[in-house]
Design a protein around this motif. Structure first.
Motif, PDB file in Angstrom:
ATOM      1  N   ILE A  19      -3.217   6.731 -45.336  1.00 19.23           N
ATOM      2  CA  ILE A  19      -2.678   7.324 -44.137  1.00 19.23           C
ATOM      3  C   ILE A  19      -3.397   8.474 -43.740  1.00 19.23           C
ATOM      4  O   ILE A  19      -3.203   9.352 -44.131  1.00 19.23           O
ATOM      5  CB  ILE A  19      -1.104   7.311 -44.209  1.00 19.23           C
ATOM      6  N   SER A  20      -3.867   8.198 -42.193  1.00 17.83           N
ATOM      7  CA  SER A  20      -4.694   9.319 -41.692  1.00 17.83           C
ATOM      8  C   SER A  20      -3.509  10.326 -40.956  1.00 17.83           C
ATOM      9  O   SER A  20      -2.496   9.890 -40.828  1.00 17.83           O
ATOM     10  CB  SER A  20      -5.643   8.927 -40.570  1.00 17.83           C
ATOM     11  N   THR A  21      -3.875  11.475 -40.689  1.00 19.10           N
ATOM     12  CA  THR A  21      -3.348  12.530 -40.028  1.00 19.10           C
ATOM     13  C   THR A  21      -2.813  11.909 -38.755  1.00 19.10           C
ATOM     14  O   THR A  21      -1.611  11.952 -38.248  1.00 19.10           O
ATOM     15  CB  THR A  21      -3.753  13.857 -39.879  1.00 19.10           C
ATOM     16  N   ARG A  22      -3.900  11.367 -38.126  1.00 16.51           N
ATOM     17  CA  ARG A  22      -3.344  10.613 -36.822  1.00 16.51           C
ATOM     18  C   ARG A  22      -2.298   9.710 -36.856  1.00 16.51           C
ATOM     19  O   ARG A  22      -1.616   9.498 -35.901  1.00 16.51           O
ATOM     20  CB  ARG A  22      -4.794   9.896 -36.209  1.00 16.51           C
ATOM     21  N   GLU A  26       1.097  10.042 -34.752  1.00 21.75           N
ATOM     22  CA  GLU A  26       1.527   8.813 -34.040  1.00 21.75           C
ATOM     23  C   GLU A  26       3.150   8.400 -34.238  1.00 21.75           C
ATOM     24  O   GLU A  26       3.985   8.133 -33.509  1.00 21.75           O
ATOM     25  CB  GLU A  26       0.418   8.048 -33.887  1.00 21.75           C
ATOM     26  N   ALA A  27       3.275   8.193 -35.717  1.00 24.71           N
ATOM     27  CA  ALA A  27       4.447   7.759 -36.079  1.00 24.71           C
ATOM     28  C   ALA A  27       5.599   8.753 -35.967  1.00 24.71           C
ATOM     29  O   ALA A  27       6.778   8.335 -36.082  1.00 24.71           O
ATOM     30  CB  ALA A  27       4.296   7.120 -37.604  1.00 24.71           C
ATOM     31  N   ASN A  28       5.447  10.103 -36.413  1.00 22.85           N
ATOM     32  CA  ASN A  28       6.141  11.043 -36.348  1.00 22.85           C
ATOM     33  C   ASN A  28       5.683  12.211 -35.448  1.00 22.85           C
ATOM     34  O   ASN A  28       5.230  13.359 -35.925  1.00 22.85           O
ATOM     35  CB  ASN A  28       6.486  11.540 -37.836  1.00 22.85           C
ATOM     36  N   PRO A  29       5.846  12.187 -34.240  1.00 22.62           N
ATOM     37  CA  PRO A  29       5.309  13.113 -33.311  1.00 22.62           C
ATOM     38  C   PRO A  29       5.979  14.600 -33.567  1.00 22.62           C
ATOM     39  O   PRO A  29       7.187  14.553 -33.903  1.00 22.62           O
ATOM     40  CB  PRO A  29       5.405  12.653 -31.852  1.00 22.62           C
ATOM     41  N   THR A  77      14.396  19.714 -22.038  1.00 22.78           N
ATOM     42  CA  THR A  77      13.461  18.928 -22.724  1.00 22.78           C
ATOM     43  C   THR A  77      14.038  17.467 -22.935  1.00 22.78           C
ATOM     44  O   THR A  77      15.098  17.179 -22.582  1.00 22.78           O
ATOM     45  CB  THR A  77      13.469  19.625 -24.300  1.00 22.78           C
ATOM     46  N   THR A  78      13.394  16.738 -23.449  1.00 19.25           N
ATOM     47  CA  THR A  78      13.875  15.243 -23.230  1.00 19.25           C
ATOM     48  C   THR A  78      13.938  14.721 -24.941  1.00 19.25           C
ATOM     49  O   THR A  78      13.005  14.932 -25.751  1.00 19.25           O
ATOM     50  CB  THR A  78      13.036  14.356 -22.655  1.00 19.25           C
ATOM     51  N   GLY A  79      14.996  14.006 -25.079  1.00 17.38           N
ATOM     52  CA  GLY A  79      15.100  13.179 -26.538  1.00 17.38           C
ATOM     53  C   GLY A  79      14.901  13.721 -27.627  1.00 17.38           C
ATOM     54  O   GLY A  79      14.391  13.379 -28.508  1.00 17.38           O
ATOM     55  N   VAL A  80      15.069  15.060 -27.924  1.00 18.46           N
ATOM     56  CA  VAL A  80      14.955  15.667 -29.203  1.00 18.46           C
ATOM     57  C   VAL A  80      16.320  16.238 -29.827  1.00 18.46           C
ATOM     58  O   VAL A  80      16.839  16.944 -29.222  1.00 18.46           O
ATOM     59  CB  VAL A  80      13.824  17.167 -29.081  1.00 18.46           C
TER      60      VAL A  80
END
Length: 94
Positions: A19-22, A26-29, A77-80
């Motif tokens: 699994i790449s860092t990217r 992307e999966a867990n911002p 902020t949104t959605g955190v």
């Protein structure tokens, strides 16, 4: 590994492939930064939990400070959620 796929953050990834860092980002911002004046602090009474502290007002809360007002400025902020809001100010580490 048997080549089965795993789901990370809603993304299906072949567990045989690295699994790449990217892909992980992307999966867990990362969480949004905390509004000005807010810090994430460890709870002394419940060491596995953290709370939010506003150094300007002295307010403490368990929930992420969404839409908090500091002075005359309103921040939003949104959605955190509290779990995803681990953005810690450098000052809070001192």
């Amino acid at each position: 590994s048997d080549g089965a796929a795993v789901v990370i953050g809603g993304m299906e990834i072949d567990d045989a492939a690295p699994i790449s860092t990217r892909q992980m980002l992307e999966a867990n911002p990362p969480p949004q930064p905390l509004p000005s004046g807010w810090f994430l602090k460890p709870s002394l009474s419940s060491p596995s939990n953290h709370y939010y502290f506003n150094q300007d007002s002295g307010e403490c809360r368990w929930e992420y400070p969404v839409g908090s007002t500091v002075g005359s400025q309103s921040t939003s902020t949104t959605g955190v959620g509290a779990v995803g809001a681990a953005a810690v100010s450098q000052e809070s580490l001192n």
